[in-house]
Design a protein around this motif. Sequence first.
Motif, PDB file in Angstrom:
ATOM      1  N   MET A   1       0.969   3.199   4.187  1.00 63.18           N
ATOM      2  CA  MET A   1       0.052   2.634   5.158  1.00 63.18           C
ATOM      3  C   MET A   1      -1.027   1.877   4.391  1.00 63.18           C
ATOM      4  SD  MET A   1      -1.815   4.509   8.347  1.00 63.18           S
ATOM      5  CE  MET A   1      -2.772   5.629   7.366  1.00 63.18           C
ATOM      6  N   THR A   2      -1.379   0.694   4.869  1.00 68.15           N
ATOM      7  CA  THR A   2      -2.315  -0.192   4.204  1.00 68.15           C
ATOM      8  C   THR A   2      -3.756   0.105   4.574  1.00 68.15           C
ATOM      9  OG1 THR A   2      -0.648  -1.914   4.346  1.00 68.15           O
ATOM     10  CG2 THR A   2      -2.857  -2.626   3.799  1.00 68.15           C
ATOM     11  N   ALA A   3      -4.507   0.769   3.727  1.00 67.76           N
ATOM     12  CA  ALA A   3      -5.963   0.948   3.815  1.00 67.76           C
ATOM     13  C   ALA A   3      -6.518   1.074   5.219  1.00 67.76           C
ATOM     14  CB  ALA A   3      -6.653  -0.187   3.073  1.00 67.76           C
ATOM     15  N   LEU A   4      -5.907   1.880   6.023  1.00 69.77           N
ATOM     16  CA  LEU A   4      -6.447   2.145   7.349  1.00 69.77           C
ATOM     17  C   LEU A   4      -7.240   3.429   7.309  1.00 69.77           C
ATOM     18  CD1 LEU A   4      -3.460   1.452   9.762  1.00 69.77           C
ATOM     19  CD2 LEU A   4      -5.420   0.011   9.316  1.00 69.77           C
ATOM     20  N   SER A   5      -8.168   3.546   8.236  1.00 65.80           N
ATOM     21  CA  SER A   5      -8.854   4.819   8.399  1.00 65.80           C
ATOM     22  C   SER A   5      -8.556   5.328   9.807  1.00 65.80           C
ATOM     23  CB  SER A   5     -10.359   4.662   8.169  1.00 65.80           C
ATOM     24  OG  SER A   5     -10.914   3.745   9.083  1.00 65.80           O
ATOM     25  N   ILE A   6      -8.627   6.626   9.956  1.00 65.15           N
ATOM     26  CA  ILE A   6      -8.404   7.269  11.240  1.00 65.15           C
ATOM     27  C   ILE A   6      -9.715   7.934  11.634  1.00 65.15           C
ATOM     28  CG2 ILE A   6      -7.078   9.003  12.514  1.00 65.15           C
ATOM     29  CD1 ILE A   6      -5.306   6.732  11.504  1.00 65.15           C
ATOM     30  N   ARG A   7     -10.191   7.632  12.829  1.00 67.88           N
ATOM     31  CA  ARG A   7     -11.439   8.226  13.315  1.00 67.88           C
ATOM     32  C   ARG A   7     -11.196   8.849  14.682  1.00 67.88           C
ATOM     33  NH1 ARG A   7     -13.167   5.372  17.565  1.00 67.88           N
ATOM     34  NH2 ARG A   7     -12.931   3.116  17.655  1.00 67.88           N
ATOM     35  N   PRO A   8     -12.058   9.783  15.090  1.00 68.27           N
ATOM     36  CA  PRO A   8     -11.921  10.352  16.434  1.00 68.27           C
ATOM     37  C   PRO A   8     -12.137   9.277  17.501  1.00 68.27           C
ATOM     38  CG  PRO A   8     -13.389  11.692  15.080  1.00 68.27           C
ATOM     39  CD  PRO A   8     -13.134  10.409  14.322  1.00 68.27           C
ATOM     40  N   ALA A   9     -11.397   9.379  18.583  1.00 65.77           N
ATOM     41  CA  ALA A   9     -11.624   8.488  19.724  1.00 65.77           C
ATOM     42  C   ALA A   9     -12.956   8.867  20.360  1.00 65.77           C
ATOM     43  CB  ALA A   9     -10.486   8.613  20.721  1.00 65.77           C
ATOM     44  N   ALA A  10     -13.648   7.855  20.865  1.00 61.09           N
ATOM     45  CA  ALA A  10     -14.978   8.053  21.438  1.00 61.09           C
ATOM     46  C   ALA A  10     -14.992   7.594  22.901  1.00 61.09           C
ATOM     47  CB  ALA A  10     -16.003   7.252  20.626  1.00 61.09           C
ATOM     48  N   PRO A  11     -16.019   7.985  23.653  1.00 59.30           N
ATOM     49  CA  PRO A  11     -16.102   7.554  25.049  1.00 59.30           C
ATOM     50  C   PRO A  11     -16.009   6.031  25.224  1.00 59.30           C
ATOM     51  CG  PRO A  11     -17.672   9.308  24.663  1.00 59.30           C
ATOM     52  CD  PRO A  11     -17.093   8.932  23.313  1.00 59.30           C
ATOM     53  N   GLY A  12     -16.532   5.271  24.285  1.00 61.30           N
ATOM     54  CA  GLY A  12     -16.502   3.813  24.384  1.00 61.30           C
ATOM     55  C   GLY A  12     -15.156   3.180  24.067  1.00 61.30           C
ATOM     56  N   ASP A  13     -14.147   3.978  23.747  1.00 63.03           N
ATOM     57  CA  ASP A  13     -12.825   3.453  23.400  1.00 63.03           C
ATOM     58  C   ASP A  13     -11.912   3.233  24.600  1.00 63.03           C
ATOM     59  OD1 ASP A  13     -13.078   3.237  20.580  1.00 63.03           O
ATOM     60  OD2 ASP A  13     -12.791   5.415  20.392  1.00 63.03           O
ATOM     61  N   GLY A  14     -12.384   3.469  25.810  1.00 68.26           N
ATOM     62  CA  GLY A  14     -11.532   3.380  26.989  1.00 68.26           C
ATOM     63  C   GLY A  14     -10.788   2.067  27.124  1.00 68.26           C
ATOM     64  N   ALA A  15     -11.461   0.938  26.915  1.00 72.55           N
ATOM     65  CA  ALA A  15     -10.789  -0.364  27.054  1.00 72.55           C
ATOM     66  C   ALA A  15      -9.711  -0.541  25.990  1.00 72.55           C
ATOM     67  CB  ALA A  15     -11.801  -1.498  26.971  1.00 72.55           C
ATOM     68  N   PHE A  16      -9.982  -0.080  24.770  1.00 69.25           N
ATOM     69  CA  PHE A  16      -8.962  -0.181  23.727  1.00 69.25           C
ATOM     70  C   PHE A  16      -7.774   0.730  24.047  1.00 69.25           C
ATOM     71  CE2 PHE A  16      -7.020   1.239  19.725  1.00 69.25           C
ATOM     72  CZ  PHE A  16      -6.461   0.024  19.353  1.00 69.25           C
ATOM     73  N   LEU A  17      -8.032   1.926  24.549  1.00 63.79           N
ATOM     74  CA  LEU A  17      -6.934   2.814  24.919  1.00 63.79           C
ATOM     75  C   LEU A  17      -6.092   2.183  26.021  1.00 63.79           C
ATOM     76  CD1 LEU A  17      -8.591   6.347  24.808  1.00 63.79           C
ATOM     77  CD2 LEU A  17      -7.458   5.078  22.982  1.00 63.79           C
ATOM     78  N   ALA A  18      -6.721   1.472  26.942  1.00 61.38           N
ATOM     79  CA  ALA A  18      -5.953   0.756  27.970  1.00 61.38           C
ATOM     80  C   ALA A  18      -5.051  -0.285  27.316  1.00 61.38           C
ATOM     81  CB  ALA A  18      -6.893   0.114  28.987  1.00 61.38           C
ATOM     82  N   ASP A  19      -5.566  -0.980  26.299  1.00 60.79           N
ATOM     83  CA  ASP A  19      -4.725  -1.925  25.551  1.00 60.79           C
ATOM     84  C   ASP A  19      -3.531  -1.208  24.933  1.00 60.79           C
ATOM     85  OD1 ASP A  19      -6.487  -4.007  26.095  1.00 60.79           O
ATOM     86  OD2 ASP A  19      -7.429  -3.963  24.110  1.00 60.79           O
ATOM     87  N   MET A  20      -3.755  -0.002  24.434  1.00 63.86           N
ATOM     88  CA  MET A  20      -2.673   0.738  23.785  1.00 63.86           C
ATOM     89  C   MET A  20      -1.644   1.257  24.804  1.00 63.86           C
ATOM     90  SD  MET A  20      -3.091   0.317  20.586  1.00 63.86           S
ATOM     91  CE  MET A  20      -3.509  -1.339  21.195  1.00 63.86           C
ATOM     92  N   VAL A  21      -2.076   1.548  26.026  1.00 60.24           N
ATOM     93  CA  VAL A  21      -1.118   1.884  27.083  1.00 60.24           C
ATOM     94  C   VAL A  21      -0.211   0.677  27.325  1.00 60.24           C
ATOM     95  CG1 VAL A  21      -0.862   2.378  29.555  1.00 60.24           C
ATOM     96  CG2 VAL A  21      -2.533   3.641  28.200  1.00 60.24           C
ATOM     97  N   VAL A  22      -0.795  -0.501  27.355  1.00 60.38           N
ATOM     98  CA  VAL A  22      -0.010  -1.728  27.551  1.00 60.38           C
ATOM     99  C   VAL A  22       0.957  -1.929  26.379  1.00 60.38           C
ATOM    100  CG1 VAL A  22      -0.130  -4.246  27.808  1.00 60.38           C
ATOM    101  CG2 VAL A  22      -1.770  -2.777  29.013  1.00 60.38           C
ATOM    102  N   GLU A  23       0.493  -1.700  25.149  1.00 60.90           N
ATOM    103  CA  GLU A  23       1.386  -1.813  23.983  1.00 60.90           C
ATOM    104  C   GLU A  23       2.530  -0.811  24.083  1.00 60.90           C
ATOM    105  OE1 GLU A  23       1.503  -4.174  21.979  1.00 60.90           O
ATOM    106  OE2 GLU A  23      -0.518  -4.994  21.911  1.00 60.90           O
ATOM    107  N   ALA A  24       2.217   0.419  24.482  1.00 59.77           N
ATOM    108  CA  ALA A  24       3.251   1.440  24.606  1.00 59.77           C
ATOM    109  C   ALA A  24       4.275   1.046  25.674  1.00 59.77           C
ATOM    110  CB  ALA A  24       2.622   2.795  24.929  1.00 59.77           C
ATOM    111  N   ALA A  25       3.819   0.456  26.754  1.00 58.47           N
ATOM    112  CA  ALA A  25       4.724   0.027  27.825  1.00 58.47           C
ATOM    113  C   ALA A  25       5.593  -1.153  27.390  1.00 58.47           C
ATOM    114  CB  ALA A  25       3.924  -0.348  29.074  1.00 58.47           C
ATOM    115  N   ASN A  26       5.118  -1.907  26.421  1.00 56.22           N
ATOM    116  CA  ASN A  26       5.828  -3.090  25.932  1.00 56.22           C
ATOM    117  C   ASN A  26       6.458  -2.842  24.562  1.00 56.22           C
ATOM    118  OD1 ASN A  26       5.398  -5.163  28.003  1.00 56.22           O
ATOM    119  ND2 ASN A  26       3.243  -4.849  27.550  1.00 56.22           N
TER     120      ASN A  26
END
Length: 163
Positions: A1-26
């Motif tokens: 894996m290329t220099a990524l970091s993993i952080r806890p999801a936060a309350p403000g991540d809702g819109a990004f998580l919605a993007d990831m639901v779309v990615e998962a569906a596609n």
Amino acid sequence: MTALSIRPAAPGDGAFLADMVVEAANWRDGTNRPRPVVLADPVHRGYVAGWQRPADAGVVAVDPEGRPVGAAWYRVFPPDAAAHGFVAAGVPELIVGVRPLWRAQGVGRALLQGVTDAARRAGFARLALSVEHGNFAAALYRSEGFAVIASTATRDTMVRRLG
């Protein structure tokens, strides 16, 4: 894996998580279900609506420039609002999404391990998920200890014990 970091999801991540639901569906090459179509589905919308409820937790993969590129999170659904991978009340369902350019580089595995650790620390005994037949992620899930417990014509429900 290329220099990524993993952080806890936060309350403000809702819109990004919605993007990831779309990615998962596609997940399938050539599939392009637009965001409004995916999120109009009550099950898909349920994966992110009202994020972050008290029992919700997850992790986000962030690239070296600080941009989120993937996420894995879980939610506990009641029987009357069950999602695709519902197995029982009190068993959280896992959702994983990774931007296409970052797939097959270890991002999904790092996210899966991070969210599994979070669920274990939160005291959950099992995690469940749903994966469509043909999705290459099924092999990742199996390699991380998930086993198929139910199958329909289009998808498998998988569970991992966290003991």
